[in-house]
Design an enzyme around this catalytic site. Structure first.
Site, mmCIF file in Angstrom:
data_model
loop_
_atom_site.group_PDB
_atom_site.id
_atom_site.type_symbol
_atom_site.label_atom_id
_atom_site.label_comp_id
_atom_site.label_asym_id
_atom_site.label_seq_id
_atom_site.Cartn_x
_atom_site.Cartn_y
_atom_site.Cartn_z
ATOM 1 C CD GLU A 1 -4.164 -6.048 2.831
ATOM 2 O OE1 GLU A 1 -5.060 -5.070 3.253
ATOM 3 O OE2 GLU A 1 -2.506 -5.571 3.192
ATOM 4 C CD GLU B 1 -3.112 -0.976 2.339
ATOM 5 O OE1 GLU B 1 -3.062 -0.270 2.916
ATOM 6 O OE2 GLU B 1 -3.891 -1.943 1.877
#
Length: 501
Positions: A304, A173
């Protein structure tokens, strides 16, 4: 009656077992109390790993485990988690809940856990706050079998034989908690860092994963692909093997996500509708990737995914602990069917997270353990692992409340290594049963057996009532003229194993 068309003679792709992967982060009670309790704990353990949790995960044939994050990965410095436990650094986990991280679970412990589980390893490296040298030395420490400073340090810490690192993520991220970078900046950093993630074992090449987009941030995918492919040697396909994608199903807003257990019919269908958006995301990101990766060598890694609700009342909000109902079971079934159907590009997926965090498959409290409805869906779907995707299509109709409309059924079919056809079907309706007619092209069905997970939409398991939601045999299957007939109850997920001629 809904007709389900299945052609076992047309194979559409290979379903890698990693599509049913899991994710563990130093977050809340996922690692500590969930997976790891330490060797001195009164909770039965093997080298600190909870025996009950390990055995439960082995039952669903966990194929790969991602660690140490998540956002935690880009502030994790691996040398803090090696050596004698009493000398390891203690720190505050500022990302998640402000708890003390004593680093008692580090590289050796993670590798031990994966060896006990018999699963592949997926390491997330620190690009956000770490250095190229730090990442390079970690790979050397874990995988080099020879004379080197890091191999010597590993031996000094009790492990002479190197481990295998199957997958390595270069950052996590990095558009957000991993550094708030632009896609072009990250793309250049990725090119630099991945250079030093070397495969020291010729027969065990490390699969390199670049940080991909958050949901429908298509500009990120465009920027990273363009930067990594500029002047890249074609045979290296952009210096990467896979590009990640993160997408969470959030029924409400990020500020008020909604309750895990207290929801109405409209929220039910909103949740499932948002889950189905995963199909659009895969197709749109794939289309961008194809402009650069013309040989389709880069995989999509959805490392995720899952539901994200408001934390359970009375718990640390930074621990992201939430209950798990039949709604979550349907979310899992929808996603796993989508992953199967897109297995030619989606190589791995990792539900967030394995124990005690977000859409967990297991909850623990002290010595007690509960299997969630999501766990049971993975138990149903494990038969797809390493199977061949079969062409299939089912007739559907739109159902829902107001504008929140979804197809009533979702499915996928594979030909397993056992020679049987494995069918998974989910009924997204809260209250309607549907008769199903399975029609098979030039195929005789010789036998049929099945299992079902069903309940009311808010049903969930607790430490007081651990088996309110559980798998049951599904026996009401009729074979008529070589075809299959059955009814699927509302709010349920079914797996059928069919013997064929």
């Amino acid at each position: 009656m809904a007709k389900w068309y299945i052609n076992p003679h047309i194979k559409k792709g290979h379903i890698h077992k990693e599509l049913q992967g899991h994710f563990s982060e130093h977050l809340g009670r996922c690692i500590y109390e969930g997976l790891y309790v330490g060797e001195e704990s009164p909770i039965p353990n093997k080298k600190g790993m909870r025996i009950d949790v390990v055995e439960a995960l082995k039952n669903i044939q966990i194929p790969v485990l991602r660690w140490p994050g998540g956002c935690f990965a880009d502030e994790y410095h691996w040398k803090d988690g090696i050596g004698p436990k009493e000398t390891r650094k203690k720190m505050i986990n500022t990302h998640w809940g402000g708890g003390v991280e004593d680093n008692s679970f580090g590289t050796h412990e993670f590798m031990e856990l994966c060896e006990q589980l018999g699963c592949k390893t997926y390491i997330s490296g620190n690009l956000g706050s770490g250095t190229v040298q730090e990442m390079s030395e970690w790979v050397e420490y874990m995988t080099f079998d020879g004379l080197s400073p890091m191999a010597a340090l590993r031996t000094e810490n009790g492990r002479k034989k190197p481990w295998r690192v199957d997958y390595f993520g270069i950052g996590n991220e990095n558009w957000g908690c991993g550094g708030n970078m632009t896609p072009e900046y990250y793309g250049n950093e990725y090119r630099r860092y991945q250079t030093y993630v070397r495969s020291y074992q010729p027969d065990k090449t490390i699969f390199k994963i670049a940080c991909g987009a958050n949901g429908d941030d298509y500009a990120w995918t465009e920027g990273v692909m363009k930067t990594t492919y500029t002047n890249a040697q074609k045979q290296l396909h952009g210096f990467m093997d896979g590009l990640s994608l993160h997408y969470y199903t959030v029924p409400g807003t990020w500020e008020h996500k909604g309750s895990a257990t207290l929801f109405d019919e409209k929220e039910w269908y909103t949740t499932l509708k948002k889950t189905l958006y995963m199909e659009t995301l895969i197709k749109c990101h794939e289309e961008i990737m194809n402009q650069y990766d013309t040989e389709h060598k880069n995989a999509i890694i959805i490392d995720e995914w899952g539901t994200w609700y408001d934390p359970e009342p009375g718990t640390n909000p930074g621990f992201l602990y939430q209950q798990n109902t039949m709604r979550d079971a349907l979310v899992a079934a929808i996603n796993l069917n989508i992953f199967n159907k897109n297995c030619n590009r989606v190589r791995m997926a990792n539900i967030a997270q394995v124990v005690n965090v977000l859409q967990a498959v297991i909850l623990t409290e002290g010595k007690e353990m509960v299997l969630t409805p999501t766990y049971h869906v993975f138990d149903l779907y494990k038969y797809h692992q390493e199977a061949e995707l079969i062409e299939s299509h089912i007739e559907t109709k739109e159902i829902g409340v107001g504008e929140e409309q979804v197809p009533n059924l979702t499915e996928s079919v594979s030909l397993g290594q056992d020679g049987k056809l494995h069918l998974t079907l989910a009924n997204l309706s809260i209250e309607e049963t549907y008769p199903i007619e399975g029609l098979f092209t030039d195929t005789q069905i010789l036998s049929a057996e099945g299992s079902i997970l069903k309940g009311n939409m808010r049903d969930h398991n607790t430490f007081e009532e651990k088996e309110k939601v559980k798998l049951e045999p599904f026996t009401k299957i009729k074979i008529v003229d070589g075809q299959v007939h059955f009814e699927i109850p509302p709010c349920s997920v079914v797996h059928l194993a069919l013997g064929i001629d």
